[in-house]
Scaffold this active site. Sequence first.
Site, PDB file in Angstrom:
ATOM      1  N   ARG A  29       0.860  -1.199  -0.234  1.00 11.93           N
ATOM      2  CA  ARG A  29      -0.072  -0.011   0.043  1.00 11.93           C
ATOM      3  C   ARG A  29       0.879   1.403   0.045  1.00 11.93           C
ATOM      4  O   ARG A  29       0.259   2.342  -0.036  1.00 11.93           O
ATOM      5  CB  ARG A  29      -0.930  -0.073   1.170  1.00 11.93           C
ATOM      6  N   ASP A  30       2.055   1.347   0.105  1.00 11.65           N
ATOM      7  CA  ASP A  30       2.946   2.456  -0.110  1.00 11.65           C
ATOM      8  C   ASP A  30       4.110   2.260  -0.697  1.00 11.65           C
ATOM      9  O   ASP A  30       5.218   2.604  -0.139  1.00 11.65           O
ATOM     10  CB  ASP A  30       3.057   2.968   1.467  1.00 11.65           C
ATOM     11  N   VAL A  31       4.089   1.674  -1.891  1.00 13.69           N
ATOM     12  CA  VAL A  31       5.461   1.368  -2.766  1.00 13.69           C
ATOM     13  C   VAL A  31       5.871   2.749  -3.347  1.00 13.69           C
ATOM     14  O   VAL A  31       5.171   3.451  -3.951  1.00 13.69           O
ATOM     15  CB  VAL A  31       5.063   0.477  -3.715  1.00 13.69           C
TER      16      VAL A  31
ATOM     17  N   THR B  84       0.943   7.338  -0.100  1.00 12.42           N
ATOM     18  CA  THR B  84       1.498   8.523  -0.624  1.00 12.42           C
ATOM     19  C   THR B  84       0.571   8.986  -1.875  1.00 12.42           C
ATOM     20  O   THR B  84       0.816   8.045  -2.887  1.00 12.42           O
ATOM     21  CB  THR B  84       2.873   8.220  -0.904  1.00 12.42           C
TER      22      THR B  84
END
Length: 225
Positions: free
Chosen positions: A53-55, A98
């Site tokens: 969920r935040d690569v 992000t």
Amino acid sequence: GGVLFIAMRFVPGRAVRAVLTGEGALEPGRVAGFVSPVASALDAAHRAGLVHRDVKPANILVDERPGRAPHVYLSDFGVSKGAMSSAGMTASGVFLGTPEYAAPEQIQGLAVDGRADQYALACVAYQLLTGVTPFQRDQGMAVLFAHMSEPPPPLAARRPGLPGAVDQVLARALAKVPEKRYGSCREFADALQDAFGAGAVRARDAVVASGEGAPPPVRPDLFAD
């Protein structure tokens, strides 16, 4: 003594964000060398039932030492959850993730799976190739809106000279509807490498060629920090 602590692997080197800051847009072969191992790590996490969920470049670490091939690690599973759980705005209106790398379904608070991470990885690949994220806007909410409603700008506008097939691969991985993306992150990474052509050395081939000194493979149970 009753004090809680977290033990994390130390990775000598730097985050890919620092690589971008210092070097700008990267050559296709180097981009493939970052995207390929991250894709494999994400697929392993997905098989274990997790979605990152935040690569983003700040969460990709590269161990670069003389005499050996670089080794790439995916870090920071701090906002990861089980596959198919929802993610988006919290009750207080704070976005989880992000904005520059968020998939449309994640922005809308819908159920997400590994294809949301694939979308984020495609945003990273776009940034590695051009030096900028796909949707450049002055405000975060405008970035989120662009993810949901606008196609990614053609690479030729920001990095002339890349094969047209690269645009096609990124367009599929950045599809607004998850069902139109690749079946796995590895499938996306392989398609990207093929689109680059013979000039881009496959990351797994580079690791094998390095021989002595290669680090052990990263197990899925080592992903969490």
